[in-house]
Write a protein that holds these residues in place. Structure first.
Motif: not given
Length: 377
Positions: A196-222
């Motif tokens: 309903e509202n915007s959320v703010l992802i910390p830079r360090k967390g976003a970097l780790e998120l990008s690494r987790t997504l590397e090479g994946e096709k479909i992931v589960g997001l919560s």
């Protein structure tokens, strides 16, 4: 604990935690990984209390157990060992014997009960999303987050939902006060995301998120108002969202531009790359002089030297009589979006030398960067 494991698989699993563990914090346990040997493999966890990670490494488990080991030291040792297999033996009191191809080491761990709990995410709360699209959004915006400690709200990536032509999009926006980057991408299942509202992802967390997504096709997001979690191939990453309000960025985006210029992206990128290589903290500006059919880029750094480059362009709209137009930029602020754009040609949109300019790729209006000009005076 008594485990036999492939060395390279163990190195890879522990390496994944190194960007998360806190080496310089006040809690020594946060510089450690929690290794738990269970039937069929080893669960490896790390946290800095803001980002939590749990991964898995297949192994031959002869005896179960759990240990907290210093992440970087343990990774460096296992990486440097010879042989293809490593044997791990818990000897009691938090100690671990490491055996491999004639080498023997004894590691001193910390009590595993000191390790903070890793959050669990209910399977029913996970929504399947395209990993490549989510990774693209992060990689194309993260460079314009702020590195200044006092600009806490600008250190994150703003994620929100927008509806365009009755279609649900996810939008990611970043700004450091001098530039802004925005990307919209259609997510077919986005109507199921409670945002309903915007959320703010910390830079360090976003970097780790990008690494987790590397090479994946479909992931589960919560996604909740406090945490973002991604699950992929037995790995779980949970990022605590920033409790700050992102600036009202819509107010600084112009409704239109008086001038539009189209030019080849790669030659423009190479010019900015050469100029950025000669920049310093004191002298980092490039001056662009724009005519109806050419761009001249000039650069002067008294500590290094000066240079001049020319590039053809085309005036897409605007009054020819008001040209040439001279405008200054931080060269790196142009280099970074040019590096992430994929189109062969880009559009540079300008109002005047005192207001934000817009840089976008032809054919992708849903991704652009805005840059504040530099004062030429």
């Amino acid at each position: 604990m008594h485990v036999k494991v492939e060395r390279e698989a163990l190195v890879k699993a522990v390496h994944r935690t190194l960007g998360i563990v806190d080496r310089r914090g006040m809690m020594p346990i946060l510089s450690h990984v929690l290794m738990q040997a269970e039937d069929g493999g080893i669960t490896i966890a790390a946290t800095d209390l803001e980002i939590s990670y749990r991964g898995y490494c297949p192994a031959e488990v002869q005896e179960t157990g759990v240990l907290a080991l210093p992440a970087h030291y343990f990774h460096n040792l296992v990486k440097g060992l010879s042989g293809t297999t490593v044997e791990l033996n818990g000897t009691g009191e938090g100690k671990l014997q490491v055996l491999a191809d004639g080498s023997e080491y004894l590691f001193m761990g910390l009590p595993p009960d000191q390790f903070p709990p890793i959050p669990n995410v209910a399977a029913e709360s996970l929504l399947e999303v395209d990993a490549a699209t989510l990774k693209e959004m992060i990689d194309k915006t993260i460079f314009s987050t702020s590195g200044e400690e006092y600009q806490y709200a600008l250190q994150g990536l703003c994620l929100e939902r927008v509806d365009k032509e009755e279609n649900p999009y996810l939008r990611m926006v970043t700004t450091d006060g001098h530039r802004l980057t925005l990307i919209d991408r259609l997510f077919p299942h986005d109507r199921q995301i409670t945002l309903e509202n915007s959320v703010l992802i910390p830079r360090k967390g976003a970097l780790e998120l990008s690494r987790t997504l590397e090479g994946e096709k479909i992931v589960g997001l919560s996604l909740t108002d406090k945490d973002l979690a991604v699950q992929a191939n037995g790995r779980l990453l949970v990022v605590r969202l920033l409790d700050r309000k992102f600036p009202e960025y819509q107010r600084i985006i112009p409704e239109g531009y008086e001038f539009g210029f189209t030019l080849e992206r790669k030659p423009f990128l190479e010019i900015m790359r050469r100029i950025s290589a000669l920049s310093s903290d004191r002298f980092k500006g490039v001056v662009l002089e724009l005519t109806p059919d050419s761009l001249e880029a000039t650069f002067a750094n008294p500590e290094v030297g000066e240079g001049r480059e020319n590039l053809s362009l085309a005036l897409a709209w605007g009054e020819v009589a008001q040209l040439p137009l001279k405008i200054g930029f931080n060269a790196r602020y142009l280099l970074e979006p040019l590096s992430t754009l994929k189109s062969d040609r880009v559009v540079l949109e300008i109002n005047d030398p005192a207001r934000p300019c817009r840089l976008a790729g032809e054919g992708d209006p849903d991704y652009f960067g805005m840059v504040m000009p530099m004062d030429l005076g």
